[in-house]
Design an enzyme around this catalytic site. Sequence first.
Site, PDB file in Angstrom:
ATOM      1  N   ARG A 191      -1.395  -8.906  13.143  1.00  0.00           N
ATOM      2  CA  ARG A 191      -1.901  -7.895  12.197  1.00  0.00           C
ATOM      3  C   ARG A 191      -2.691  -8.565  11.068  1.00  0.00           C
ATOM      4  O   ARG A 191      -3.696  -8.019  10.609  1.00  0.00           O
ATOM      5  CB  ARG A 191      -0.729  -7.077  11.630  1.00  0.00           C
ATOM      6  CG  ARG A 191      -0.185  -6.067  12.655  1.00  0.00           C
ATOM      7  CD  ARG A 191       1.243  -5.660  12.371  1.00  0.00           C
ATOM      8  NE  ARG A 191       1.416  -4.949  11.127  1.00  0.00           N
ATOM      9  CZ  ARG A 191       2.581  -4.902  10.461  1.00  0.00           C
ATOM     10  NH1 ARG A 191       3.647  -5.522  10.939  1.00  0.00           N
ATOM     11  NH2 ARG A 191       2.673  -4.222   9.354  1.00  0.00           N
TER      12      ARG A 191
ATOM     13  N   LYS B  92       0.848  -1.218   0.000  1.00  0.00           N
ATOM     14  CA  LYS B  92       0.000   0.000   0.000  1.00  0.00           C
ATOM     15  C   LYS B  92       0.876   1.259   0.000  1.00  0.00           C
ATOM     16  O   LYS B  92       0.683   2.158  -0.815  1.00  0.00           O
ATOM     17  CB  LYS B  92      -0.912   0.034   1.244  1.00  0.00           C
ATOM     18  CG  LYS B  92      -1.861  -1.153   1.357  1.00  0.00           C
ATOM     19  CD  LYS B  92      -2.783  -1.009   2.543  1.00  0.00           C
ATOM     20  CE  LYS B  92      -2.116  -1.065   3.903  1.00  0.00           C
ATOM     21  NZ  LYS B  92      -1.466  -2.344   4.222  1.00  0.00           N
TER      22      LYS B  92
ATOM     23  N   ARG C 159      11.094  -1.953  12.028  1.00  0.00           N
ATOM     24  CA  ARG C 159       9.820  -1.396  12.497  1.00  0.00           C
ATOM     25  C   ARG C 159       9.288  -2.256  13.631  1.00  0.00           C
ATOM     26  O   ARG C 159       9.278  -3.484  13.534  1.00  0.00           O
ATOM     27  CB  ARG C 159       8.816  -1.349  11.321  1.00  0.00           C
ATOM     28  CG  ARG C 159       7.790  -0.254  11.488  1.00  0.00           C
ATOM     29  CD  ARG C 159       6.952  -0.084  10.246  1.00  0.00           C
ATOM     30  NE  ARG C 159       5.619  -0.627  10.425  1.00  0.00           N
ATOM     31  CZ  ARG C 159       4.655  -0.528   9.536  1.00  0.00           C
ATOM     32  NH1 ARG C 159       4.880   0.076   8.388  1.00  0.00           N
ATOM     33  NH2 ARG C 159       3.471  -1.039   9.769  1.00  0.00           N
TER      34      ARG C 159
ATOM     35  N   ARG D 134     -10.287   1.655   7.627  1.00  0.00           N
ATOM     36  CA  ARG D 134      -9.753   0.319   7.863  1.00  0.00           C
ATOM     37  C   ARG D 134     -10.730  -0.538   8.670  1.00  0.00           C
ATOM     38  O   ARG D 134     -10.455  -1.701   8.950  1.00  0.00           O
ATOM     39  CB  ARG D 134      -8.472   0.491   8.662  1.00  0.00           C
ATOM     40  CG  ARG D 134      -7.447  -0.564   8.591  1.00  0.00           C
ATOM     41  CD  ARG D 134      -6.320  -0.049   9.462  1.00  0.00           C
ATOM     42  NE  ARG D 134      -5.194  -0.892   9.521  1.00  0.00           N
ATOM     43  CZ  ARG D 134      -4.035  -0.661   8.905  1.00  0.00           C
ATOM     44  NH1 ARG D 134      -3.880   0.363   8.122  1.00  0.00           N
ATOM     45  NH2 ARG D 134      -3.035  -1.471   9.093  1.00  0.00           N
TER      46      ARG D 134
ATOM     47  N   ARG E 152      11.777  -6.386   5.575  1.00  0.00           N
ATOM     48  CA  ARG E 152      11.706  -4.999   6.063  1.00  0.00           C
ATOM     49  C   ARG E 152      12.137  -4.922   7.525  1.00  0.00           C
ATOM     50  O   ARG E 152      12.796  -3.971   7.942  1.00  0.00           O
ATOM     51  CB  ARG E 152      10.287  -4.444   5.895  1.00  0.00           C
ATOM     52  CG  ARG E 152      10.225  -2.956   6.243  1.00  0.00           C
ATOM     53  CD  ARG E 152       8.874  -2.346   5.968  1.00  0.00           C
ATOM     54  NE  ARG E 152       7.864  -2.875   6.866  1.00  0.00           N
ATOM     55  CZ  ARG E 152       6.576  -2.589   6.764  1.00  0.00           C
ATOM     56  NH1 ARG E 152       6.150  -1.809   5.791  1.00  0.00           N
ATOM     57  NH2 ARG E 152       5.709  -3.086   7.614  1.00  0.00           N
TER      58      ARG E 152
HETATM   59  P1  AP5 Z   1       4.696  -1.515   1.974  1.00  0.00           P
HETATM   60  O1  AP5 Z   1       4.499  -0.716   0.753  1.00  0.00           O
HETATM   61  O2  AP5 Z   1       5.198  -0.853   3.207  1.00  0.00           O
HETATM   62  O3  AP5 Z   1       3.353  -2.324   2.322  1.00  0.00           O
HETATM   63  P2  AP5 Z   1       2.105  -1.864   3.185  1.00  0.00           P
HETATM   64  O4  AP5 Z   1       0.925  -2.574   2.615  1.00  0.00           O
HETATM   65  O5  AP5 Z   1       2.050  -0.372   3.275  1.00  0.00           O
HETATM   66  O6  AP5 Z   1       2.532  -2.530   4.557  1.00  0.00           O
HETATM   67  P3  AP5 Z   1       2.487  -1.989   6.040  1.00  0.00           P
HETATM   68  O7  AP5 Z   1       3.142  -3.043   6.858  1.00  0.00           O
HETATM   69  O8  AP5 Z   1       3.017  -0.607   6.146  1.00  0.00           O
HETATM   70  O9  AP5 Z   1       0.943  -1.982   6.255  1.00  0.00           O
HETATM   71  P4  AP5 Z   1       0.133  -2.012   7.576  1.00  0.00           P
HETATM   72  O10 AP5 Z   1      -1.253  -1.932   7.073  1.00  0.00           O
HETATM   73  O11 AP5 Z   1       0.415  -3.122   8.498  1.00  0.00           O
HETATM   74  O12 AP5 Z   1       0.730  -0.742   8.344  1.00  0.00           O
HETATM   75  P5  AP5 Z   1       0.163   0.704   8.609  1.00  0.00           P
HETATM   76  O13 AP5 Z   1       1.357   1.582   8.677  1.00  0.00           O
HETATM   77  O14 AP5 Z   1      -0.943   1.069   7.715  1.00  0.00           O
HETATM   78  O15 AP5 Z   1       5.623  -2.754   1.571  1.00  0.00           O
HETATM   79  C1  AP5 Z   1       6.086  -3.673   2.534  1.00  0.00           C
HETATM   80  C2  AP5 Z   1       7.490  -4.138   2.113  1.00  0.00           C
HETATM   81  O16 AP5 Z   1       7.378  -4.856   0.875  1.00  0.00           O
HETATM   82  C3  AP5 Z   1       8.447  -2.978   1.867  1.00  0.00           C
HETATM   83  O17 AP5 Z   1       9.728  -3.344   2.310  1.00  0.00           O
HETATM   84  C4  AP5 Z   1       8.427  -2.808   0.338  1.00  0.00           C
HETATM   85  O18 AP5 Z   1       9.644  -2.310  -0.166  1.00  0.00           O
HETATM   86  C5  AP5 Z   1       8.162  -4.222  -0.137  1.00  0.00           C
HETATM   87  N1  AP5 Z   1       7.353  -4.266  -1.385  1.00  0.00           N
HETATM   88  C6  AP5 Z   1       6.284  -3.496  -1.688  1.00  0.00           C
HETATM   89  N2  AP5 Z   1       5.783  -3.837  -2.889  1.00  0.00           N
HETATM   90  C7  AP5 Z   1       6.539  -4.877  -3.345  1.00  0.00           C
HETATM   91  C8  AP5 Z   1       6.494  -5.676  -4.523  1.00  0.00           C
HETATM   92  N3  AP5 Z   1       5.566  -5.464  -5.494  1.00  0.00           N
HETATM   93  N4  AP5 Z   1       7.402  -6.652  -4.652  1.00  0.00           N
HETATM   94  C9  AP5 Z   1       8.339  -6.889  -3.673  1.00  0.00           C
HETATM   95  N5  AP5 Z   1       8.445  -6.153  -2.530  1.00  0.00           N
HETATM   96  C10 AP5 Z   1       7.528  -5.155  -2.370  1.00  0.00           C
HETATM   97  O19 AP5 Z   1      -0.472   0.536  10.072  1.00  0.00           O
HETATM   98  C11 AP5 Z   1       0.341   0.262  11.184  1.00  0.00           C
HETATM   99  C12 AP5 Z   1      -0.507   0.294  12.442  1.00  0.00           C
HETATM  100  O20 AP5 Z   1      -1.108   1.593  12.611  1.00  0.00           O
HETATM  101  C13 AP5 Z   1      -1.697  -0.665  12.484  1.00  0.00           C
HETATM  102  O21 AP5 Z   1      -1.320  -1.954  12.904  1.00  0.00           O
HETATM  103  C14 AP5 Z   1      -2.598   0.028  13.519  1.00  0.00           C
HETATM  104  O22 AP5 Z   1      -2.112  -0.173  14.809  1.00  0.00           O
HETATM  105  C15 AP5 Z   1      -2.406   1.499  13.177  1.00  0.00           C
HETATM  106  N6  AP5 Z   1      -3.370   1.998  12.181  1.00  0.00           N
HETATM  107  C16 AP5 Z   1      -3.072   2.425  10.922  1.00  0.00           C
HETATM  108  N7  AP5 Z   1      -4.183   2.837  10.299  1.00  0.00           N
HETATM  109  C17 AP5 Z   1      -5.204   2.673  11.175  1.00  0.00           C
HETATM  110  C18 AP5 Z   1      -6.602   2.912  11.088  1.00  0.00           C
HETATM  111  N8  AP5 Z   1      -7.171   3.423   9.975  1.00  0.00           N
HETATM  112  N9  AP5 Z   1      -7.365   2.609  12.168  1.00  0.00           N
HETATM  113  C19 AP5 Z   1      -6.809   2.119  13.301  1.00  0.00           C
HETATM  114  N10 AP5 Z   1      -5.487   1.863  13.437  1.00  0.00           N
HETATM  115  C20 AP5 Z   1      -4.688   2.147  12.382  1.00  0.00           C
END
Ligand code: AP5
Length: 202
Positions: free
Chosen positions: A145, A13, A134, A88, A128
């Site tokens: 998660r 994402k 992280r 979400r 990562r």
């Molecule tokens: P990346 O692009 O970072 O993937 P992502 O889907 O953004 O993964 P996240 O782990 O950041 O998502 P998440 O939903 O758990 O975290 P968030 O920060 O939203 O890619 C991941 C890795 O893969 C990278 O190293 C990248 O380089 C690699 N990659 C990407 N594309 C690739 C490809 N095509 N091929 C190969 N490699 C690739 O949320 C974190 C926390 O915040 C949650 O757990 C919760 O506690 C809180 N939170 C966030 N939003 C909310 C909400 N709306 N409501 C309540 N709590 C929330």
Amino acid sequence: MRLLLVAYPGAGKGTQAVKLAAHYGIAHLSSGALLRAEVAHGTRIGRVAADYLKRGDLVPDDVVLEMLSVPVLEAVRNGGYVLDGFPRTLRQAEEAYSLAQQVEGIELQAVVHLRVSPDELRHRLRVRANREGRSDDSDDVILHRFKVFDTETEPLLDFYAQRGLLIDINGEQPVQKVFTDITAAIDDLGADRRPEVGQQDP
Ligand code: AP5
């Protein structure tokens, strides 16, 4: 253009949101990154959110809605947004939907779901974790998660499919191929929903 990315942790994402924001000239709003910044700055929201983030649990809806409503409205005034990680939960989606009924021109135009297998997700997050350290990328929190996604976020896919907004993309391809698939799918949308690159929404 007003876009949302919905997918499991590690699906790409954030990676795609950065590229889409640059391509369409719109703001990238990552709820996770904003929450991590609140924690790092020790704000009131950050103090509430810290333990949820560490455990991989969702931060309470009210906190997230409070944090994001102003940035979303500001982004709309400046040409649009790509939302990464918000809404979400069904409650967040319903609140955002009901706000969109009251404020013209803020509703989502497309919701992109990135499909990636669990093995590939785990692999990406472990890589990562080694690279960036992280705090929620440990094996047990990653698993948690995924479960949280299944119970809290997966229902959003039906919610948006029923509203004709959902675009399903194979996210298990090279980054650039995923990106071109997303933009091609957006180009195929009906004329009323298709963005014009470089043109700002009113
Ligand atoms: P990346 O692009 O970072 O993937 P992502 O889907 O953004 O993964 P996240 O782990 O950041 O998502 P998440 O939903 O758990 O975290 P968030 O920060 O939203 O890619 C991941 C890795 O893969 C990278 O190293 C990248 O380089 C690699 N990659 C990407 N594309 C690739 C490809 N095509 N091929 C190969 N490699 C690739 O949320 C974190 C926390 O915040 C949650 O757990 C919760 O506690 C809180 N939170 C966030 N939003 C909310 C909400 N709306 N409501 C309540 N709590 C929330």
